[in-house]
Design a protein around this motif. Sequence first.
Motif, PDB file in Angstrom:
ATOM      1  N   GLY A  11       0.798  -1.219   0.000  1.00  0.00           N
ATOM      2  CA  GLY A  11       0.000   0.000   0.000  1.00  0.00           C
ATOM      3  C   GLY A  11       0.830   1.268   0.000  1.00  0.00           C
ATOM      4  N   LEU A  12       0.260   2.327   0.554  1.00  0.00           N
ATOM      5  CA  LEU A  12       0.834   3.668   0.470  1.00  0.00           C
ATOM      6  C   LEU A  12       1.878   3.929   1.545  1.00  0.00           C
ATOM      7  CD1 LEU A  12      -2.416   5.776  -0.167  1.00  0.00           C
ATOM      8  CD2 LEU A  12      -0.862   4.759  -1.857  1.00  0.00           C
ATOM      9  N   SER A  13       2.897   4.671   1.177  1.00  0.00           N
ATOM     10  CA  SER A  13       3.879   5.159   2.139  1.00  0.00           C
ATOM     11  C   SER A  13       3.296   6.372   2.864  1.00  0.00           C
ATOM     12  CB  SER A  13       5.164   5.561   1.421  1.00  0.00           C
ATOM     13  OG  SER A  13       4.935   6.718   0.628  1.00  0.00           O
ATOM     14  N   PRO A  14       3.930   6.814   3.948  1.00  0.00           N
ATOM     15  CA  PRO A  14       3.425   8.029   4.621  1.00  0.00           C
ATOM     16  C   PRO A  14       3.330   9.221   3.674  1.00  0.00           C
ATOM     17  CG  PRO A  14       4.981   6.886   6.036  1.00  0.00           C
ATOM     18  CD  PRO A  14       5.026   6.186   4.706  1.00  0.00           C
ATOM     19  N   GLU A  15       4.340   9.413   2.833  1.00  0.00           N
ATOM     20  CA  GLU A  15       4.336  10.550   1.912  1.00  0.00           C
ATOM     21  C   GLU A  15       3.203  10.422   0.896  1.00  0.00           C
ATOM     22  OE1 GLU A  15       6.972   8.668   2.651  1.00  0.00           O
ATOM     23  OE2 GLU A  15       7.985  10.100   3.981  1.00  0.00           O
ATOM     24  N   GLU A  16       3.012   9.216   0.360  1.00  0.00           N
ATOM     25  CA  GLU A  16       1.947   9.009  -0.629  1.00  0.00           C
ATOM     26  C   GLU A  16       0.569   9.205  -0.021  1.00  0.00           C
ATOM     27  OE1 GLU A  16       4.208   5.678  -3.455  1.00  0.00           O
ATOM     28  OE2 GLU A  16       3.083   5.065  -1.667  1.00  0.00           O
ATOM     29  N   ALA A  17       0.436   8.923   1.259  1.00  0.00           N
ATOM     30  CA  ALA A  17      -0.858   9.063   1.934  1.00  0.00           C
ATOM     31  C   ALA A  17      -1.093  10.478   2.461  1.00  0.00           C
ATOM     32  CB  ALA A  17      -0.943   8.078   3.101  1.00  0.00           C
ATOM     33  N   GLY A  18      -0.088  11.341   2.335  1.00  0.00           N
ATOM     34  CA  GLY A  18      -0.262  12.736   2.744  1.00  0.00           C
ATOM     35  C   GLY A  18      -0.002  13.015   4.202  1.00  0.00           C
ATOM     36  N   ALA A  19       0.835  12.191   4.846  1.00  0.00           N
ATOM     37  CA  ALA A  19       1.176  12.452   6.243  1.00  0.00           C
ATOM     38  C   ALA A  19       2.028  13.727   6.342  1.00  0.00           C
ATOM     39  CB  ALA A  19       1.945  11.264   6.825  1.00  0.00           C
ATOM     40  N   PRO A  20       1.886  14.488   7.434  1.00  0.00           N
ATOM     41  CA  PRO A  20       1.022  14.236   8.585  1.00  0.00           C
ATOM     42  C   PRO A  20      -0.369  14.862   8.473  1.00  0.00           C
ATOM     43  CG  PRO A  20       2.491  16.047   9.079  1.00  0.00           C
ATOM     44  CD  PRO A  20       2.840  15.607   7.680  1.00  0.00           C
ATOM     45  N   GLU A  21      -0.593  15.689   7.454  1.00  0.00           N
ATOM     46  CA  GLU A  21      -1.869  16.402   7.383  1.00  0.00           C
ATOM     47  C   GLU A  21      -3.048  15.459   7.167  1.00  0.00           C
ATOM     48  OE1 GLU A  21       0.769  17.151   5.572  1.00  0.00           O
ATOM     49  OE2 GLU A  21       1.442  19.062   6.437  1.00  0.00           O
ATOM     50  N   VAL A  59      -4.176   2.232   5.040  1.00  0.00           N
ATOM     51  CA  VAL A  59      -3.930   2.304   3.605  1.00  0.00           C
ATOM     52  C   VAL A  59      -2.524   1.845   3.235  1.00  0.00           C
ATOM     53  CG1 VAL A  59      -5.623   4.122   3.205  1.00  0.00           C
ATOM     54  CG2 VAL A  59      -3.254   4.736   3.777  1.00  0.00           C
ATOM     55  N   GLY A  60      -1.688   1.587   4.232  1.00  0.00           N
ATOM     56  CA  GLY A  60      -0.341   1.136   3.936  1.00  0.00           C
ATOM     57  C   GLY A  60       0.317   0.531   5.157  1.00  0.00           C
ATOM     58  N   VAL A  61       1.147  -0.478   4.924  1.00  0.00           N
ATOM     59  CA  VAL A  61       1.976  -1.071   5.981  1.00  0.00           C
ATOM     60  C   VAL A  61       3.328  -1.386   5.352  1.00  0.00           C
ATOM     61  CG1 VAL A  61       2.160  -2.772   7.816  1.00  0.00           C
ATOM     62  CG2 VAL A  61      -0.094  -2.197   6.904  1.00  0.00           C
ATOM     63  N   GLN A  62       4.385  -0.976   6.034  1.00  0.00           N
ATOM     64  CA  GLN A  62       5.737  -1.286   5.586  1.00  0.00           C
ATOM     65  C   GLN A  62       6.522  -1.871   6.750  1.00  0.00           C
ATOM     66  OE1 GLN A  62       4.861   2.328   5.254  1.00  0.00           O
ATOM     67  NE2 GLN A  62       3.611   1.651   3.518  1.00  0.00           N
ATOM     68  N   ALA A  63       7.470  -2.734   6.431  1.00  0.00           N
ATOM     69  CA  ALA A  63       8.300  -3.332   7.473  1.00  0.00           C
ATOM     70  C   ALA A  63       9.670  -3.655   6.917  1.00  0.00           C
ATOM     71  CB  ALA A  63       7.647  -4.605   8.026  1.00  0.00           C
ATOM     72  N   VAL A  64      10.658  -3.580   7.781  1.00  0.00           N
ATOM     73  CA  VAL A  64      11.997  -4.043   7.459  1.00  0.00           C
ATOM     74  C   VAL A  64      12.505  -4.783   8.684  1.00  0.00           C
ATOM     75  CG1 VAL A  64      12.973  -1.776   8.108  1.00  0.00           C
ATOM     76  CG2 VAL A  64      14.341  -3.386   6.769  1.00  0.00           C
ATOM     77  N   GLY A  65      13.023  -5.988   8.463  1.00  0.00           N
ATOM     78  CA  GLY A  65      13.492  -6.794   9.579  1.00  0.00           C
ATOM     79  C   GLY A  65      13.596  -8.257   9.189  1.00  0.00           C
ATOM     80  N   ALA A  66      14.091  -9.058  10.105  1.00  0.00           N
ATOM     81  CA  ALA A  66      14.227 -10.489   9.849  1.00  0.00           C
ATOM     82  C   ALA A  66      12.855 -11.138   9.713  1.00  0.00           C
ATOM     83  CB  ALA A  66      15.000 -11.147  10.995  1.00  0.00           C
ATOM     84  N   HIS A  67      12.680 -11.926   8.656  1.00  0.00           N
ATOM     85  CA  HIS A  67      11.474 -12.739   8.435  1.00  0.00           C
ATOM     86  C   HIS A  67      10.202 -11.919   8.237  1.00  0.00           C
ATOM     87  CE1 HIS A  67      14.073 -16.008   9.595  1.00  0.00           C
ATOM     88  NE2 HIS A  67      14.189 -15.561  10.825  1.00  0.00           N
ATOM     89  N   MET A  79      -9.449  -5.921   3.591  1.00  0.00           N
ATOM     90  CA  MET A  79     -10.687  -6.048   4.360  1.00  0.00           C
ATOM     91  C   MET A  79     -11.157  -4.710   4.925  1.00  0.00           C
ATOM     92  SD  MET A  79     -11.491  -9.228   4.103  1.00  0.00           S
ATOM     93  CE  MET A  79     -12.729  -9.492   5.356  1.00  0.00           C
ATOM     94  N   GLY A  80     -10.443  -3.631   4.627  1.00  0.00           N
ATOM     95  CA  GLY A  80     -10.865  -2.308   5.081  1.00  0.00           C
ATOM     96  C   GLY A  80     -10.685  -2.087   6.564  1.00  0.00           C
ATOM     97  N   ALA A  81      -9.693  -2.704   7.153  1.00  0.00           N
ATOM     98  CA  ALA A  81      -9.491  -2.586   8.595  1.00  0.00           C
ATOM     99  C   ALA A  81      -9.116  -1.167   8.997  1.00  0.00           C
ATOM    100  CB  ALA A  81      -8.399  -3.553   9.057  1.00  0.00           C
ATOM    101  N   ARG A  82      -9.591  -0.769  10.174  1.00  0.00           N
ATOM    102  CA  ARG A  82      -9.200   0.505  10.760  1.00  0.00           C
ATOM    103  C   ARG A  82      -8.128   0.248  11.806  1.00  0.00           C
ATOM    104  NH1 ARG A  82     -13.227   2.124  13.803  1.00  0.00           N
ATOM    105  NH2 ARG A  82     -12.924   4.386  13.637  1.00  0.00           N
ATOM    106  N   LEU A  83      -7.464   1.303  12.221  1.00  0.00           N
ATOM    107  CA  LEU A  83      -6.439   1.164  13.258  1.00  0.00           C
ATOM    108  C   LEU A  83      -7.008   0.486  14.498  1.00  0.00           C
ATOM    109  CD1 LEU A  83      -4.719   4.666  12.996  1.00  0.00           C
ATOM    110  CD2 LEU A  83      -3.743   2.466  12.309  1.00  0.00           C
TER     111      LEU A  83
END
Length: 464
Positions: free
Chosen positions: A359-369, A406-414, A428-432
């Motif tokens: 999905g979207l990165s923070p910049e693509e999603a318009g963070a922080p506004e 709208v987006g999740v990113q991760a970096v790490g083992a496995h 599934m349209g999950a909210r925080l």
Amino acid sequence: MTTPLKTRLLVVGGGPGGYVAAIRAGQLGIDTILVDEGGLGGTCLQRGCIPSKALIEVATRFAHLRAAAEGTDPAGLRAGTPSMDFAQTRAWKDGIVTRLADGVAGLLRRAKVRHLAGRAVFSDAKTCRVETGEGAFTIAAEAVILATGSEPVELPALPFGGGVVSSTQALSLSALPECLAVVGAGYIGLELGIAFAKLGVSVSVVERQDRILPLYDRALTEPVRRALERHGISLHLSARALGHTDGALAVEGADGTPFQVPADLVLSTVGRRPRLEGFGLEAMAVDVKDGRILVDDQCRTSMSGVFAIGDVIGEPMLAHKAMAQGEMVAEIVAGHRRRFDPLVIPAVCFTDPEIVVVGLSPEEAGAPERALVGTVPFLANGRALTLDAPAGFVRVVARREDHVIVGVQAVGAHVSELSAAFVTAIEMGARLEDVAGMIHAHPTLGEAFHEAALAALSGGSARH
């Protein structure tokens, strides 16, 4: 003598998109022929995803043994000097590929799909000739799926051959080189470069741009850059490869100064392009633009009854995209109402550490506004610490107005294993509040997803 064949559906290409399309079509009762010249499974199974992950796994095990032998294992494990039978490693890798390819062949047989091993060459949009070990065939089809995949891009200064190889040849070496120069710091180059470094090869990486993995944001790539240093990989950014001679790669630095990088072997990984030549595409009256076949949201081309899926239609060139499109097109041919409109397609980089982008990165999603962002470091995750893998983080991005993720990113083992959870949440349209309210098993890496959602709700800071 040529044997004429008629079929309702002809699939050209036996990679992930092609074989999934053919199997699904057969399951739906559609008379189907699959033509493939490169071995069932395509680039992914035969020459890419699967063999590279096997090599990465072996390299990681070997690196652990070396750490134990050198007395640097943080948990206190000690062992003698490790050795490696590379011929056996290659045989093990090839065995995995063979087993999976045989599995695909079995699924095709059960679905009553006829498989012809050879190259299809079209004389018009729905008629082709195939030369096989069984003889020549002319196939007339009611519908056609083009799943011809992609091929590595060749640099004019580094034509493939001799001491310059693509990822395909790099995964089939009979012996390890002493010095490897990787041209291109994208995911293919870094995945293989790190693996070879773990196996004891001296590795250098040359990248034209000013940073590694330029398609990912810097926060995600920084842990990988630090890992390159730990593995002793020499990194040359803003540099251009000029050519290869015996034992060295000529390079032009950022300031224009020429220098040489030791290289018994050069691995050129500057990208891949749709495979459009060699099967008579010019006779099919199919629209092509910017080096890819144009399709609509049902993967229909400009020619009625001709579909194209996977790498041949362009980015993202991912096996799981091709698989989803192959299944969809088979169902369309069967009369079902389908279209290709996923909210997200996950991308995974199997470096050390791994990267997942959904999905979207923070910049693509318009963070922080316009977006909320929550980030939790693996340094605060118990499971990551027990794996001795504290580098990295999970980051959740949600719309500020309704908290929909709208987006999740991760970096790490496995973290590749977390991608399914990330995709599920967005599709599934999950909210925080949904993810924050779920009970996640402890101790697991997946808890970081839960904590990142909580962090987004509380202003972006982890609770720890």
